[in-house]
Structures are given as C-alpha cells and as structure tokens.
Design a protein around this motif. Structure first.
Motif, PDB file in Angstrom:
ATOM      1  N   ALA A  99      57.320  56.299  34.631  1.00 43.07           N
ATOM      2  CA  ALA A  99      56.632  57.011  33.558  1.00 43.07           C
ATOM      3  C   ALA A  99      56.351  56.056  32.398  1.00 43.07           C
ATOM      4  N   PRO A 100      55.398  56.409  31.539  1.00 44.36           N
ATOM      5  CA  PRO A 100      55.030  55.508  30.430  1.00 44.36           C
ATOM      6  C   PRO A 100      56.160  55.357  29.419  1.00 44.36           C
ATOM      7  N   ALA A 101      56.293  54.168  28.860  1.00 44.53           N
ATOM      8  CA  ALA A 101      57.310  53.926  27.838  1.00 44.53           C
ATOM      9  C   ALA A 101      56.885  52.737  26.991  1.00 44.53           C
ATOM     10  N   GLN A 102      57.591  52.573  25.885  1.00 40.98           N
ATOM     11  CA  GLN A 102      57.325  51.427  24.990  1.00 40.98           C
ATOM     12  C   GLN A 102      58.615  50.682  24.705  1.00 40.98           C
ATOM     13  N   SER A 103      59.504  50.714  25.655  1.00 38.84           N
ATOM     14  CA  SER A 103      60.845  50.203  25.377  1.00 38.84           C
ATOM     15  C   SER A 103      60.982  48.705  25.617  1.00 38.84           C
ATOM     16  N   ASP A 104      59.875  48.027  25.883  1.00 39.81           N
ATOM     17  CA  ASP A 104      59.922  46.564  25.991  1.00 39.81           C
ATOM     18  C   ASP A 104      59.432  45.902  24.706  1.00 39.81           C
ATOM     19  N   TYR A 105      59.346  46.695  23.643  1.00 36.35           N
ATOM     20  CA  TYR A 105      58.887  46.132  22.356  1.00 36.35           C
ATOM     21  C   TYR A 105      59.739  44.945  21.939  1.00 36.35           C
ATOM     22  N   ASN A 106      61.046  45.167  21.908  1.00 38.09           N
ATOM     23  CA  ASN A 106      61.919  44.072  21.463  1.00 38.09           C
ATOM     24  C   ASN A 106      61.830  42.873  22.391  1.00 38.09           C
ATOM     25  N   GLN A 107      61.788  43.132  23.693  1.00 39.14           N
ATOM     26  CA  GLN A 107      61.689  42.026  24.642  1.00 39.14           C
ATOM     27  C   GLN A 107      60.431  41.206  24.380  1.00 39.14           C
ATOM     28  N   ALA A 108      59.327  41.904  24.124  1.00 35.25           N
ATOM     29  CA  ALA A 108      58.056  41.209  23.926  1.00 35.25           C
ATOM     30  C   ALA A 108      58.003  40.515  22.570  1.00 35.25           C
ATOM     31  N   VAL A 109      58.441  41.229  21.536  1.00 34.95           N
ATOM     32  CA  VAL A 109      58.225  40.774  20.165  1.00 34.95           C
ATOM     33  C   VAL A 109      59.338  39.844  19.689  1.00 34.95           C
ATOM     34  N   HIS A 110      60.546  40.156  20.097  1.00 36.91           N
ATOM     35  CA  HIS A 110      61.694  39.401  19.580  1.00 36.91           C
ATOM     36  C   HIS A 110      62.318  38.514  20.643  1.00 36.91           C
ATOM     37  N   GLY A 111      61.520  37.987  21.542  1.00 36.62           N
ATOM     38  CA  GLY A 111      62.094  37.042  22.487  1.00 36.62           C
ATOM     39  C   GLY A 111      61.817  37.471  23.908  1.00 36.62           C
ATOM     40  N   GLY A 112      62.852  37.738  24.659  1.00 35.31           N
ATOM     41  CA  GLY A 112      62.664  38.013  26.080  1.00 35.31           C
ATOM     42  C   GLY A 112      63.321  36.900  26.845  1.00 35.31           C
ATOM     43  N   GLY A 113      62.648  35.781  26.885  1.00 38.24           N
ATOM     44  CA  GLY A 113      63.241  34.599  27.503  1.00 38.24           C
ATOM     45  C   GLY A 113      64.139  33.867  26.517  1.00 38.24           C
ATOM     46  N   HIS A 114      64.823  32.837  27.006  1.00 35.32           N
ATOM     47  CA  HIS A 114      65.744  32.094  26.161  1.00 35.32           C
ATOM     48  C   HIS A 114      64.984  31.153  25.221  1.00 35.32           C
ATOM     49  N   GLY A 115      65.605  30.893  24.104  1.00 31.93           N
ATOM     50  CA  GLY A 115      65.043  29.908  23.179  1.00 31.93           C
ATOM     51  C   GLY A 115      64.155  30.533  22.122  1.00 31.93           C
ATOM     52  N   ASP A 116      63.753  29.690  21.163  1.00 30.13           N
ATOM     53  CA  ASP A 116      62.927  30.130  20.046  1.00 30.13           C
ATOM     54  C   ASP A 116      61.457  29.999  20.390  1.00 30.13           C
ATOM     55  N   TYR A 117      60.798  31.105  20.567  1.00 30.25           N
ATOM     56  CA  TYR A 117      59.350  31.090  20.748  1.00 30.25           C
ATOM     57  C   TYR A 117      58.840  32.500  20.501  1.00 30.25           C
TER      58      TYR A 117
END
Lengths: 377, 259, 79
Positions: free
Chosen positions: A115-133
């Motif tokens: 179902a639709p969700a927006q719960s990857d906001y933090n993953q997308a906006v505040h990182g996701g992968g390791h390191g600063d980018y």
C-alpha cells in the motif's frame, strides 16, 4: 501535444526515455513493477540498454557502472528494494556520478505491504546509505508533475553530479491521470571528461569511492558538502495554495499534500482561512520558506503518511514561530480528506499545548480513535 | 686477451600497460603475476585505449593504481554488476573485472552467477588463494578442508563451515558462459598457460562471444605463513587436488573462432 | 651450447621475495646481501655469469621487475 490518460509508473518511465535515458537497470517489486515492464519493451526497441537484474544490489551496481560512462542512467524500485540499494547509492554519491532513482514508496517497515506510504522520507532525506552525502529528493503530487520532474531530473543530476531521487508512493505509481508527455530529446553523444570510456589520448580516469588517506577523503566530504550548499541555494522548490490570506497552513508533500489540498478546499468552504504548503524538494528542504510560513501563521498542521518524519524538519525551522500540529497514517494507510478536514478544524479552534511534542499528542488521539492501547511511555 | 662484443636483445620486459608503480601486494604474492599477465595481454592486443577495468574489494582494491587504463572501483562483490552496466553502455570497449575469492565467491556470488547466466560479454579474472588476504587471512569459501586460517584456527571443519566452492566448475555449468577455465600461477610453465587463457578470454570478448572467466590459483605467502617459494609448493600440493586445472567450458563458438 | 643472456632487476619494483632466485635453472640470481632498495629490501640481482635468457625468473616475478636480454656475439675486438 495532447493529454492522454497515463499511469504513474509508466509516466515516469516514458518521461525518462524521452529525456534521453540511455540505460535502465531494475528489479521487479510492487508497486513500481510497471515501470520495469515498460522499460523492458521500450529500451531495447530504441536500441538502449535494459537489464532486469538479479537483485536490487545488482541493479544499483549496474546503474553505478553505466553512470560511470556518462550515460544517462536510472533505476526504480520500492521501499525494501531501495533499502537494498543503499550500499550502491553511498558509493555513487561518493563517486559523484549522476544517477536518477525513483522510489515508489510502500508500507514499511520490513516487508510491510504494497500500500502507499511516505515512510522512507528520513531514509531519502537524511541519509540512507553510510557516510555524509545528500541526494536531491523530489516529491511530485500528480502525474503531470511526476513527468515534468522526471524529465528534468537528469539535467539536475548531471549539473551537480549527484543522485536525484524521485519519491512517490504506490498510489501515484498506480493511479491514472490525464497528462502530457514531453518531446523526445536527442541522446547525448559526448562523454563528460571524467567518464570511464577508455583512456584514448589521455591518462587513465578513475572513478572510485575509496580514499585510504583520510585527509583526502575529508576533502571529498567537503567537496560534496560544497556542492550540496549550491543545491540548497539554487534548487529549493515548493508549491503554495490559498496561502495569501491564510491564518493556518497545512504542510504536506506528495500524495499527503494532494489529499490535504482537498481538505483545505473543504475547510475554505466552511470559512476557515487555511492554505497548503507543499514541499516539492524534500531535500533541499524549504527551510527558509517554512520559517517564513510559521512566522505568518497562527498554526501549522503537518500531514504525512508516516509517523511524523518531515514533521521533525518542520519543527526544526518553524516550532518557535508557530504552534505545530501533526496528523499521520503510517504502515500503508492513506488519510482521508475528512480526517484532515477534522484536523484543520481542530487546528483553527483548539489551543496546542506548547510543552508536548505534536507526535505525542497525535499518537494519543489516533490510538484512542482506533481503540488501541499500548503500555504507557 | 680478446673479449666478445654482444648485442643485447630484450626477450622479456615489463609491460607498458602496468603503471610505473610499486604494487601494494606482499612480497611473493602472485596477484602481481596475474596483473602482469593481464597487462601483457593488453599490450599484445593493443587495446589499452579501449580497456576498462573494474577493481574489487580485497587485496586488489588498489588494482586501478597498477594498470594504465581507465578503472572503476566496485563495492565488495559487485564488480560483475558494475561491469555489466559499463559494457551495456559501451559495448565496443573491453571490460574486465579482477576479483578475489572473498569478493567473487562469497559476497558476490549472485552478481558473478547472473553475469555468467546473462552471458555478459565481459572478462572475469578470478584470483583464488583460499583465504581472505586483505583482512588478515580469514576463512574464505575457497579455504581447503582442514586449512587453518585466522577464523578457522583449528582448521576448516567441513561439518561446521562447509566445503570449498569450485567456482570454475560451477560457472561452467551455466549455459550462458562461453569460456571458463582454471589455471595456476605456481610455476613458470603454468604462468605461461595462464597468460594464454587470459589472452583467449579477452579474444572471446573482442569477438562478442560472451562471458569468459579465468580462475587463477594464487598464493598468499603472508597469511599462509610460508616463504614465497614454499607457498608455490603448498599451492601445488594442496590446492591442485581440490581445484583441478582445466578447461571447464569452451563454447563451440569459441572453438570455431580458432582462439 | 646454451644461449647467453643477462637479467637486469629494477630495484624500484623488487620486493626481495626470492621467487626468481628459487626458480633460476643456472642459479645466477641472489638477493643482494650488502645492498638495500628504497623500501628496505635486499633486491634480487644477477651475481655471476651463466644466465641463459630463459626468462623463468621474469615469468614468476610478481613485480614485473626483471628485464631479460639475450646476448649474441657481434664482433671480436682487441681488449
């Protein structure tokens, strides 16, 4: 050009093709699979590269390789698949190769649902992968906007040599709307000077995310940050609705923003002076605009399809200037316009306690309404 | 007194496709031999300008420093996926991956297997030295039964840690492959044969004949705790029985191309 | 009569692994006992005549440090 009825997943896929996409690598996952299916037919018939990879890990690393040649390259997936891609995205960001990624978000965490969700906001906006980018994260709210953003996303990615992530959700991937597709652009013929194409007439190029010398890697971090600062300065995008004379504002992105717009219109009919602020770039976040908005308003209502991820960013820039209320439905549940209307009415009439976090207040309201009880904090 | 005057003819020299750089490999490690052979093939085929290397994670993580060709550095195990992306976007370039056994057989098993299944027109050079070298000699999927490593201190117990994976045999069983062989770097004769195989693998790619992998049995004197000459002998005596040398897949198209 | 040759080891690359020493069929290579290269290794060197230019040393050298020459007599000359 005339408008045609087109489904979100196919709309962004075809828009990318028309933007001069040269290579697509992906893996089936609901609710974005129609995009991969569309690419599987269209890309080969146009003589362009398409591979259905063995996994999202495979797909993102094919994307990485292809992008290293300077080819316009993209992938699309949905939340669990995007999680798998985070390794590659971190390498891609560090290597400064342009890539476009579409995340058709679905209910999480875990396998969640489709179902639709927006719960990857933090993953997308505040990182996701390791390191600063930081990738550029764009959140369209209708099919035409999805098409326009996808079409332009490659230019953005190439301009800043960065990742552009287009964050939509399952409902936008699946919905059909009348929209106009853009004209075909010519495929790029030149390779950028940094590209890996064979070292004819020059010293070898290297694309690498490794710097064993930490001082050198610190410089890479700072270079990425310098570019991010340019992006923050140049690329903030947002949409405003009914805000000119408003006393209250709803803040919501993507589908939540779109549903909120219906609620805002209904509230206006009831005489409530409310408008909608819809961030289009989630990263860079419209910080100054939120600050200015909060300074003008008597109250803000943040609406999301998660437990309040963007809420924290709105709070960062607006909470000292205006009371903030939150309403969210996580796990794949879509908030109805009536629910948001009720929240707008409450925003306009109730006093918001200053010493309790809006998330805590919302949690108590929602769980009471759903008849759920949990151990007290 | 009379003294003969001699004309000097170079019969062997450092290939130009290697950069003038001292490698980061330990003394006696045959990674360097494998590098030299690849560079010799690049020189002989005259493909320096059209070759793109994909470096692994492991001891060869710095491979890009040692070749005078365009290079990318992949995430651990993902080199075949990255090579796929490069090759699909630049089909007329020579794309090779250089991967160790931790990279290719363990974490990168999915990527190598599916690149093989798709018949990607790339060349894979696979270094099997029966342990994780860079991290200090841990057990790898290729570690021999009973072999002591820093993470199998009493020797690899097959009951607990399973058996070595014979990669050449496994990859050769995939229909999409064209050229899959195992060679060894433990003496000059075998090194010459390894070179021929690497040349063939690149010729396969040149003719668009599909996926080629050359597995090279290699030494790790440091982590095996042996002198370089003893490591050569250890490889011969212990690895050859578990990893027999041979041609595991030579597609008819490769045979009929006469390469 | 075997071919006559010589090798030149590039000190910059040599790591004194000794593989060349171990494979030389005429045993004319040693690790220079009195000499160190910039990395602190005793580099390999041809220390006596007898090289037959077989290139076995170069073949096993992991550091591509060895150049092999074949020597062919061109003329006799008074010393």
């Amino acid at each position: 050009m005339t408008k045609e009825l087109i489904k979100g997943n196919i709309a962004f896929a075809e828009a990318a093709i028309r933007a001069g996409l040269q290579a697509y690598f992906g893996y089936p996952i609901t609710p974005q699979t129609e995009a991969l299916e569309w690419m599987s037919g269209r890309m080969p018939e146009l003589g362009r590269a398409f591979v259905q990879a063995e996994s999202e890990l495979g797909a993102i690393n094919m994307v990485y390789g292809s992008a290293c040649t300077g080819a316009r390259t993209m992938t699309s997936s949905s939340s669990p698949g995007i999680s798998l891609m985070q390794e590659g995205l971190s390498y891609i960001a560090t290597s400064e190769v342009p890539v476009v990624v579409v995340n058709v978000m679905r209910g999480g965490p875990g396998l969640g649902n489709i179902a639709p969700a927006q719960s990857d906001y933090n993953q997308a906006v505040h990182g996701g992968g390791h390191g600063d980018y930081s990738p550029i994260v764009l959140a369209p709210a209708n099919i035409q906007e999805l098409i326009d953003i996808t079409y332009e996303s490659f230019d953005l990615a190439e301009k800043y040599r960065c990742i552009v992530m287009i964050a939509i959700d399952g409902s936008m991937g699946q919905m059909m709307e009348p929209a106009e597709l853009p004209p075909f652009r010519e495929i790029k013929k030149e390779h950028p000077a940094w590209a890996i194409v064979g070292a004819k007439g020059r010293k070898p190029n290297l694309i690498c995310s490794l710097n064993i010398d930490e001082v050198e890697h610190e410089k890479v971090n700072l270079r990425l940050l310098a570019r991010w600062n340019q992006i923050r300065k140049n690329e903030v995008r947002f949409k405003e609705y009914y805000l000119d004379d408003a006393d209250f504002a709803v803040v919501g992105f993507g589908t939540a923003g779109r549903i909120a717009l219906s609620a805002v219109r209904a509230a206006r009919e009831k005489g409530i002076k409310v408008g909608l602020f819809r961030p289009v770039t989630l990263a860079p976040f419209p910080e100054k605009q939120i600050e200015a908005l909060a300074a003008r308003m008597k109250g803000l209502l943040v609406v999301e399809m998660n437990t309040g991820q963007m809420l924290d960013d709105v709070m960062r820039f607006g909470k000292d200037l205006s009371p903030v209320r939150f309403y969210g439905r996580p796990g794949g549940v879509i908030p109805l316009p009536e629910e948001i209307l009720r929240e707008i009415e409450a925003l306009a009439t109730e006093t918001i306690p200053a010493d309790i976090h809006p998330r805590d207040l919302w949690f108590d309201r929602l769980t009471a309404e759903l008849g759920l009880t949990y151990e007290a904090a | 007194m009379t003294e003969l005057q001699y004309k000097e003819t170079v019969v062997f020299e450092r290939p130009t496709a290697l950069t003038p750089t001292q490698t980061t490999y330990c003394p006696g490690c045959t990674h360097g031999v494998a590098h030299r052979l690849i560079a010799e093939v690049i020189d002989e085929m005259g493909i320096r300008d059209d070759t793109i290397g994909v470096a692994p994670v492991g001891c060869a993580v710095f491979a890009y420093r040692f070749f005078d060709v365009d290079f990318v550095e992949a995430a651990h195990g993902r080199a075949p996926a990255m090579a796929t992306g490069i090759k699909r976007s630049l089909p007329d370039r020579f794309v090779f991956t250089y991967q160790g056994d931790g990279d290719l057989v363990s974490i990168g098993m999915a990527e190598i297997t599916h690149a093989a299944a798709r018949g990607e027109n790339i060349t894979v050079i696979f270094i099997n030295n029966a342990n994780y070298g860079m991290t200090g000699g841990q057990m790898a999927p290729t570690t021999l039964p009973g072999q002591k490593t820093t993470s199998s201190p009493t020797g690899r117990d097959v009951e607990l840690a399973g058996y070595p994976i014979q990669m050449a045999e496994l990859i050769a069983s995939i229909q999409g492959t064209s050229y899959v062989v195992r060679r060894s770097l433990h003496d000059a004769r075998n090194i010459r044969q390894a070179k021929k195989a690497i040349r063939t693998a690149f010729e396969v790619q040149k003719r668009g004949l599909g996926f080629a992998m050359v597995e090279l049995l290699s030494t790790c004197p440091t982590n095996w705790h042996l002198t370089p000459p003893d490591a050569m002998n250890w490889l011969k005596e212990n690895m050859l029985p578990v990893y027999p040398l041979g041609d595991y897949k030579i597609h008819d198209a490769v045979k009929s191309a006469g390469i | 009569m075997p071919a006559k040759g010589k090798i030149v080891v590039n000190d910059f690359y040599c790591k004194a692994c000794g593989l060349c020493v171990s494979v030389c069929p005429t045993q004319v290579i040693q690790l220079a006992p009195e000499r160190l290269n910039v990395r602190g290794y005793h580099p390999a060197e041809q220390f006596q005549d007898g090289c037959i230019a077989c290139a076995t040393c170069a073949m096993v050298c992991p550091d591509a440090a060895i150049t092999v020459y074949r020597l062919t007599p061109v003329a006799e000359q008074e010393a």
